[in-house]
Design a protein around this motif. Structure first.
Motif, mmCIF file in Angstrom:
data_model
loop_
_atom_site.group_PDB
_atom_site.id
_atom_site.type_symbol
_atom_site.label_atom_id
_atom_site.label_comp_id
_atom_site.label_asym_id
_atom_site.label_seq_id
_atom_site.Cartn_x
_atom_site.Cartn_y
_atom_site.Cartn_z
ATOM 1 N N UNK A 142 -60.317 -51.398 9.967
ATOM 2 C CA UNK A 142 -59.214 -50.823 9.206
ATOM 3 C C UNK A 142 -59.631 -49.457 8.649
ATOM 4 N N UNK A 143 -58.805 -48.856 7.824
ATOM 5 C CA UNK A 143 -58.992 -47.469 7.403
ATOM 6 C C UNK A 143 -60.134 -47.335 6.384
ATOM 7 N N UNK A 144 -60.861 -46.234 6.508
ATOM 8 C CA UNK A 144 -61.917 -45.932 5.545
ATOM 9 C C UNK A 144 -61.300 -45.349 4.271
ATOM 10 N N UNK A 145 -61.846 -45.683 3.107
ATOM 11 C CA UNK A 145 -61.304 -45.109 1.863
ATOM 12 C C UNK A 145 -61.409 -43.586 1.821
ATOM 13 N N UNK A 146 -62.426 -43.024 2.476
ATOM 14 C CA UNK A 146 -62.551 -41.568 2.483
ATOM 15 C C UNK A 146 -61.350 -40.911 3.168
ATOM 16 N N UNK A 147 -60.834 -41.564 4.215
ATOM 17 C CA UNK A 147 -59.650 -41.046 4.903
ATOM 18 C C UNK A 147 -58.438 -41.074 3.971
#
Length: 260
Positions: A142-147
């Motif tokens: 799933x998506x990285x928090x940095x993104x």
């Protein structure tokens, strides 16, 4: 000392840096591909054998892959996704010539269900890998928090922060995905590995509101309804993997430790 040699592509990116750190802990020889003529300064990657090559231009790959047992492929460019498939094709061709045993690829949860151009390209990459004749493992995360952080930083320049209504997201820390990738790389080719998601699922609007509070930005979240097939897919949770919440670092943990 492990006698395997691991090659990491995309080693200067958010995920690739974490993969390098974790790979060095295994005792393997760690090699990384870079387009730069001088080795990049990547924190925590001391001892990396940097090799110059360009996946898109198809240069330097044969030399970089000599003696490599396993490739962990993290290179991708969402800003120029049209380069991703040729780059992967060049990598796989060179890996076959070099006798590489195992290619491990990182992909994204939802590439087969969310009608976005970048996701269609990632799915085509998975199919290219599966048909390569090489031993392969594919991990969707799933998506990285940095993104998400970067996206919200850009949106917060507006008077209000527009965010998709009714859309669940499941942030996962790249260090935890890196750990899984390296573990998979040390094992036998597994084909499609189980998805890897973060520990919690949040409505995108709530995630944005918590980010605004944590960053002390006096903005209001404006929920938006996205029409069409894309909006439907997002509202149905196709960016998430509720049955595979393998990460442990929460969105709140990330907000607490993010650089200011």
């Amino acid at each position: 000392m492990n006698d395997r040699t691991l090659l990491v592509t995309g080693a200067t990116g958010v995920l690739g840096r974490e993969v390098l750190r974790r790979a060095h802990e295994t005792g393997c020889t760690v090699r990384a591909l870079t387009r730069r003529t001088a080795p990049p300064d990547v924190p925590g990657a001391a001892g990396t054998d940097w090799r110059t090559g360009d996946l898109t231009a198809n240069t330097g790959l044969d030399a970089a892959l000599i003696g490599v047992d396993t490739v962990i492929h993290c290179a991708s460019d969402p800003r120029r996704p049209q380069h991703d498939l040729p780059a992967l094709r060049h990598l796989l061709d060179a890996a076959r010539r070099a006798g590489v045993r195992h290619v491990v690829n990182i992909s994204i949860v939802g590439v087969d269900r969310v009608p976005m151009r970048y996701y269609r390209i990632k799915l085509a990459g998975e199919q290219l890998l599966a048909a390569s004749g090489l031993g392969w493992t594919n991990l969707r995360a799933t998506q990285f928090p940095q993104l998400l952080d970067g996206m919200l930083t850009a949106l917060a320049r507006l008077p209000v922060v527009p965010m998709l209504a009714g859309t669940p997201v499941q942030p996962v820390h790249p260090a935890e995905v890196a750990d899984r990738l390296v573990t998979l790389a040390l094992g036998q080719p597994a084909g499609h590995a189980p998805d890897f998601g973060g520990p919690e699922i949040h409505p995108a609007t709530e995630l944005a509101a918590s980010w605004l509070r944590a960053t002390h930005r006096p903005r209001r979240v404006l929920p938006l309804h996205l029409p069409g097939r894309l909006g439907t897919a997002l509202r149905h949770g196709h960016l998430t993997t509720p049955t595979h919440p393998h990460g442990t670092t929460t969105w709140t943990d990330y907000l607490t430790t993010r650089p200011t």
